[in-house]
Design an enzyme around this catalytic site. Structure first.
Site, short mmCIF file in Angstrom:
data_model
loop_
_atom_site.label_atom_id
_atom_site.label_comp_id
_atom_site.label_asym_id
_atom_site.label_seq_id
_atom_site.Cartn_x
_atom_site.Cartn_y
_atom_site.Cartn_z
CE LYS A 77 -7.42 -5.89 25.49
NZ LYS A 77 -8.71 -5.79 25.05
CB THR A 78 -4.93 -0.25 22.17
OG1 THR A 78 -4.45 -1.54 21.91
CG2 THR A 78 -3.84 0.70 21.36
CG ASP A 122 -2.38 -5.29 21.81
OD1 ASP A 122 -2.96 -5.97 22.81
OD2 ASP A 122 -2.63 -4.91 20.73
CB THR A 171 -8.74 -10.93 24.73
OG1 THR A 171 -7.85 -11.90 24.07
CG2 THR A 171 -8.47 -10.01 23.78
NE ARG A 230 -11.84 -2.23 17.94
CZ ARG A 230 -10.97 -3.03 18.49
NH1 ARG A 230 -11.21 -4.05 18.86
NH2 ARG A 230 -9.48 -2.24 18.72
N1 LIG Z 1 -13.37 4.38 27.83
C1 LIG Z 1 -13.57 4.78 26.50
N2 LIG Z 1 -14.02 6.17 26.28
C2 LIG Z 1 -14.21 6.54 24.90
N3 LIG Z 1 -13.61 5.77 23.60
C3 LIG Z 1 -13.35 4.41 23.91
C4 LIG Z 1 -13.11 3.79 25.31
N4 LIG Z 1 -12.52 2.77 25.39
C5 LIG Z 1 -12.27 2.50 24.04
N5 LIG Z 1 -12.85 3.56 23.35
C6 LIG Z 1 -12.73 3.55 21.93
O1 LIG Z 1 -12.92 2.33 21.18
C7 LIG Z 1 -12.20 1.90 20.20
C8 LIG Z 1 -11.28 0.60 20.57
O2 LIG Z 1 -10.66 0.88 21.72
P1 LIG Z 1 -9.16 0.08 21.94
O3 LIG Z 1 -8.48 -0.08 20.56
O4 LIG Z 1 -8.32 0.69 23.09
O5 LIG Z 1 -9.47 -1.46 22.32
P2 LIG Z 1 -8.77 -2.72 22.77
O6 LIG Z 1 -9.27 -3.11 24.10
O7 LIG Z 1 -7.47 -2.29 22.65
O8 LIG Z 1 -9.21 -3.69 21.71
P3 LIG Z 1 -8.34 -4.96 21.13
O9 LIG Z 1 -8.42 -6.14 22.36
O10 LIG Z 1 -8.93 -5.30 19.92
O11 LIG Z 1 -6.98 -4.63 20.94
C9 LIG Z 1 -11.14 3.17 20.06
O12 LIG Z 1 -11.52 3.82 19.02
C10 LIG Z 1 -11.43 4.23 21.42
O13 LIG Z 1 -11.50 5.32 20.92
MG LIG Z 2 -5.88 -3.14 21.47
#
Ligand SMILES: Nc1ncnc2c1ncn2[C@@H]1O[C@H](COP(=O)(O)OP(=O)(O)OP(=O)(O)O)[C@@H](O)[C@H]1O
Ligand SMILES: [Mg+2]
Length: 355
Positions: A77-78, A122, A171, A230
Site C-alpha cells: 500500500k505504501t 496511512d 488494513t 514484505r
Molecule cells: N508489488 C510489489 N512488487 C515488489 N515489491 C513489493 C510489492 N509490494 C510490496 N513490495 C515490497 O514489500 C515491502 C512492503 O510493502 P509496503 O510497505 O508498501 O506494504 P504496506 O501494504 O504499506 O504495509 P503496511 O500495511 O504494513 O503499511 C516493500 O519493501 C516493498 O518493496
Molecule cells: Mg505501509
C-alpha cells in the site's frame, strides 16, 4: 476479508513470518520499493485500473481522483501511494491516522498542500472523528472550515484548498465509515500474492541487494512467504545471511531449504507457534473441536496470541476452522503434519471430512 482479524500490533511484529514491518524492514524497504507501476509486481487488476485512472487524469491535465488502498500488512500500500505520486509527477506528503489527533492538525496539513500534491494518509481508519469530518469536506469541495476562537464566540472561517489527491491506506476497509469510503473515486483491494509473483519479488530484491539466487532458491523462499512481499524480502535477507556464513553466498534450493529450517519456517510458511497450535489440536485433541482457551493453555500461550497471531493464517490456509463448538483441524492439517486422522472423526469434523 479475512485479514480483518489480524492484529496490527505486538507479537506479530516480532515473528520472522509476521507481516507487520519491524525495524529492519523499515530500514531496507525504501531501497526495495518499486518506483513505478511497471516495476510493481502482481496485483494485475489493481495495476490495470490504477493505470487508467492516472493516465486519464494526466491526459486531462487534472489532479487524480482520491484513491483508497485496502489490504493486509506488507502487500504494497505504501509502495503504491509513492508510485501514484511518481506517476503523476507530483510531490507526496505522508502522514497517518494516529498522527492526526485534532482536526486542527489536519487543517494545518491540508492548507499547506501544493496543487496536485498527493497526501498519503496511512491507517486512515484510525483518524479521530472531528478530523474525519473535516476530511469529508476537503475531499469533496477542496475546502475546510477553520474554527477560530472558543465557545459562543467561535467562528468558522472557510479556507479554499488547492486540488490534491488523497491516497488513504487501511488494513481494515470494513471499519471505514461509508461517507468516507464513498468519497474515494477509486478503491483498490490488494490481494495476497501468488507464489509465482513472489518469486519475481525475490529475484528483483536479490538483484537490488546484490545477492546471487537461482530460480529454485527463489521458489523455495516465495513458497514460504505467506503471500506477502514484505515477508518474502525478510526471508530473503535471512537466507542471504545463511548463504554467506555457511556457503559461498549464492542462494540455491538447498541453501534456502537449510536456512529456513534453522529459522523454523516450514514449506508452507508456518513457524513454530503455528505448528505448535496445529500439533496440540491434532495430537492432544484428536483434531477438535476444542475451545480456544483450552488450546491456548495446551500450547502455553495467551488466548489472544493464539487467536490473533497464529489462527488467521491457519484459517486462511485452510488448516484450521473456527466453528461454534470450537477449533477444528481440517484434513489438510493432518496431512501437513504427516499424521493420519483418527477413523471415527468427531462430530464437529463431519462437514470438513465430507462425512
Ligand atoms: N508489488 C510489489 N512488487 C515488489 N515489491 C513489493 C510489492 N509490494 C510490496 N513490495 C515490497 O514489500 C515491502 C512492503 O510493502 P509496503 O510497505 O508498501 O506494504 P504496506 O501494504 O504499506 O504495509 P503496511 O500495511 O504494513 O503499511 C516493500 O519493501 C516493498 O518493496
Ligand atoms: Mg505501509
Amino acid at each position: 476479508m479475512n485479514w480483518d482479524d489480524t492484529t496490527d500490533t505486538g507479537a506479530d511484529a516480532e515473528r520472522l513470518v509476521g507481516a507487520v514491518a519491524d525495524r529492519e524492514d523499515q530500514a531496507v524497504e525504501a531501497a526495495l520499493r518499486p518506483k513505478d507501476l511497471g516495476e510493481f509486481i502482481g496485483q494485475e487488476k489493481v495495476r490495470e485500473q490504477l493505470d487508467l485512472v492516472l493516465r486519464a487524469a494526466r491526459a486531462r491535465g487534472a489532479t487524480a481522483d482520491h484513491v483508497l488502498l485496502s489490504g493486509a500488512p506488507g502487500l504494497g500500500k505504501t509502495t503504491l501511494s509513492m508510485i501514484i505520486a511518481a506517476e503523476m509527477g507530483a510531490p507526496i506528503r505522508i502522514t497517518s491516522g494516529p498522527a492526526i489527533q485534532h482536526a486542527g492538525d489536519l487543517a494545518a496539513i491540508l492548507s499547506s498542500l501544493q496543487e496536485g500534491e498527493v497526501l498519503f494518509l496511512d491507517e486512515i481508519h484510525r483518524m479521530s472523528r472531528p478530523a474525519e469530518e473535516m476530511l469529508y469536506m476537503a475531499m469533496e469541495d477542496f475546502r475546510v472550515d477553520v474554527i477560530v476562537g472558543k465557545g459562543p464566540g467561535a467562528t468558522a472561517i472557510p479556507l479554499e484548498l488547492p486540488p490534491f489527491t488523497l491516497v488513504g491506506a487501511t488494513t481494515r476497509a470494513g471499519l471505514l465509515p461509508p461517507p468516507l469510503r464513498d468519497r474515494f473515486g477509486f478503491t483498490a483491494h490488494m490481494e495476497f500474492y501468488e507464489p509465482r509473483e513472489l518469486e519475481r519479488v525475490v529475484h528483483r530484491s536479490a538483484n537490488l541487494l546484490d545477492v546471487e539466487i537461482d530460480p529454485a532458491g527463489a521458489a523455495e523462499i516465495a513458497g514460504r512467504s505467506r503471500g506477502t512481499p514484505r515477508i518474502a524480502n525478510r526471508l530473503l535477507r535471512r537466507v542471504r545471511d545463511y548463504a554467506q556464513v555457511k556457503a559461498d553466498g549464492q542462494i540455491t534450493r538447498e541453501i534456502a531449504h537449510a536456512a529456513l529450517a534453522v529459522y523454523e519456517v516450514d514449506e508452507r510458511g508456518l513457524d513454530r507457534l503455528d505448528r505448535a497450535v496445529l500439533e496440540a489440536l491434532l495430537k492432544l485433541f484428536g483434531g477438535g473441536p476444542v475451545g480456544l482457551s483450552t488450546l491456548a493453555v495446551a500450547v502455553g500461550e495467551e488466548r489472544e496470541t493464539v487467536e490473533e497471531v497464529a489462527e488467521p493464517f491457519l484459517v486462511r490456509e485452510g488448516l484450521l476452522a473456527r466453528t461454534p463448538r470450537g477449533r477444528v483441524a481440517t484434513p489438510a492439517a493432518w496431512s501437513h503434519l504427516g499424521l493420519t486422522p483418527p477413523r471415527g472423526t468427531g462430530p464437529g469434523q463431519q462437514d470438513l471430512f465430507g462425512a
